[in-house]
Design an enzyme around this catalytic site. Structure first.
Site, PDB file in Angstrom:
ATOM      1  CG  HIS A   1       2.710  -8.971  -0.060  1.00 54.24           C
ATOM      2  ND1 HIS A   1       1.948  -9.913   0.067  1.00 54.24           N
ATOM      3  CD2 HIS A   1       2.109  -7.729   0.559  1.00 54.24           C
ATOM      4  CE1 HIS A   1       1.319  -9.722   1.336  1.00 54.24           C
ATOM      5  NE2 HIS A   1       1.452  -8.605   1.664  1.00 54.24           N
TER       6      HIS A   1
ATOM      7  CB  SER B   1       9.706   2.698   5.158  1.00 58.47           C
ATOM      8  OG  SER B   1      10.822   3.231   4.832  1.00 58.47           O
TER       9      SER B   1
ATOM     10  CG  ASP C   1      -2.044  -1.040   1.306  1.00 61.39           C
ATOM     11  OD1 ASP C   1      -1.988  -1.833   0.220  1.00 61.39           O
ATOM     12  OD2 ASP C   1      -2.665  -0.901   2.111  1.00 61.39           O
TER      13      ASP C   1
END
Length: 409
Positions: free
Chosen positions: A267, A378, A191
């Site tokens: 991911h 981050s 995200d």
């Protein structure tokens, strides 16, 4: 008479003999009236030679002087910032591009002198402290309200389930919350918000529009530890050309910023094989979009973990960039990686090869597979080669979620 009174006052201050007997009553009255305003000043009493003398300390005046200086400085800075905002608004109205204002070397050095690594380690330990059952809901609710967290997507919505902040930050999502797009070759690994993307034209890559970082400084030099056949690069262009392993391909990049309220796991963005890991200990400056527009080569200053390997079109890399309070970067299949450790010094890097005598291919990753996690928000940077007809399906600044398409052929 005024002159006579002045001389006798000086004599009084220098310890001349008693004065009441030598002064005329009219002179005493005049002296008393002239000294009347001084009684309102902040005098301090002390004893010298058994006589009490009242005098205003110089320190009092010194302490008062910085106040107007600070007010003037703060007011001037506030006025300057208002002028800059007005100028930006006017340029936007005219449709003109606003040039970025970069930090100077002394400003970057001053920021890097802040012990962000130590503070981030302290924050990490604080996150591990187990919260009392009654305190969990108000603490997590405040965080949810501040950063706009959508707990309906969490695998466990009950706030009392998370024993500490670390567990809350690393919460898992419901399986159906992030469907993985199977029609596109590269998906978003996390995200976040798209800061920049596009084709790498030269050795300088844009972290945001108009602000760049060095490709070689970011990834580090090509060495024999990466099991690659080509020699070390001798120039900027040759370094870029070494990354492009197949004729007719180009080099592409994409920068995704994860805010504190975003899902913190990342991911695999495609089907690929990870062959090498390079860990750069470094600073832990903030990587929010405002800082990325202000500090050139911000991503090169910060601690980061670079994973490199190959996908069906050639070279592929994913870099997890640390930030303030995000000293912990975890790669699930790499148990030897320890970030933000005091034993690691800035300005160096540590290599690790996943290609061994027993595993000549490395670590295979499937698109959408869990790869790692941050302890807070981050940045993820993708740099990869692909055919010239590869197209990004993005807009700068747009919100994106894990599993959504980045681009395809």
């Amino acid at each position: 008479m005024a002159t006579s009174v002045g001389h006798r006052c000086l004599g009084l201050l220098h310890g001349v003999a008693p004065w009441r007997s030598s002064l005329h009553p009219c002179e005493i009255t005049a002296l008393s009236q002239s000294l009347q305003p001084l009684r309102k000043l902040p005098f301090r009493a002390f004893r010298t030679d058994a006589r009490k003398i009242h005098t205003a300390p110089a320190r009092t005046m010194f302490l008062l002087r910085p106040v107007p200086i600070l007010l003037a400085t703060g007011g001037g800075y506030a006025g300057y910032r208002q002028y800059e905002k007005y100028r930006e608004r006017e340029l936007e109205k005219l449709g003109l591009e606003i040039p970025p204002k970069l930090a100077g070397h002394w400003e970057v050095a001053l920021y890097k002198s802040v012990p962000t690594r130590l503070l981030s380690r302290a924050w990490g330990r604080l996150n591990q402290v187990e919260l009392p059952h009654w305190l969990r809901r108000p603490v997590y609710s405040l965080y949810i309200w501040t950063f706009g967290v959508n707990m309906k997507e969490a695998a466990v919505e009950d706030l009392h389930h998370y024993r500490n902040l670390s567990e809350f930050f690393r919460r898992k999502l419901k399986p159906q919350a992030r469907p993985v797009c199977g029609l596109h070759s590269v998906i978003s690994p996390s995200d976040g918000r798209i800061l920049n993307f596009g084709q790498v034209k030269n050795c300088e890559v844009e972290q945001v529009k108009g602000v760049t970082y060095s490709l070689e400084s970011f990834l580090g030099p090509r060495t024999c530890t990466e099991d690659l056949p080509f020699p070390p690069a001798t120039s900027c262009d040759s370094f870029k050309n070494q990354l492009v392993t197949r004729e007719g391909n180009e080099l592409y990049h994409c920068v995704i910023y994860l805010a504190p309220g975003d899902y913190h796991c990342f991911h695999s963005p495609t089907d690929w094989t990870v062959s090498h890991r390079r860990h750069f200990p470094g600073s832990l400056m903030s990587v929010n979009p405002g800082m990325a527009r202000w500090i050139k080569e911000l991503f090169c200053h910060n601690e980061r973990v670079v994973l490199t390997g190959d996908w069906k079109h050639g070279f592929f890399s994913l870099t997890a960039v640390g930030a303030t309070n995000v000293g912990s970067i975890r790669i699930y299949f790499d148990q030897d990686l320890h970030t933000n450790s005091p034993r690691h010094s800035k300005g160096s890097y540590n290599d690790f090869s996943f290609v061994t005598h027993t595993n000549r291919e490395g670590v295979p990753m499937r698109k959408g597979e869990h790869l790692g996690e941050f302890n807070l928000g981050s940045t993820i940077v993708l740099i990869f080669e692909a055919p010239k007809d590869f197209n990004f399906q993005l807009k700068t600044g747009q919100k994106i979620r894990f599993g959504e398409a980045l681009g395809s052929l």
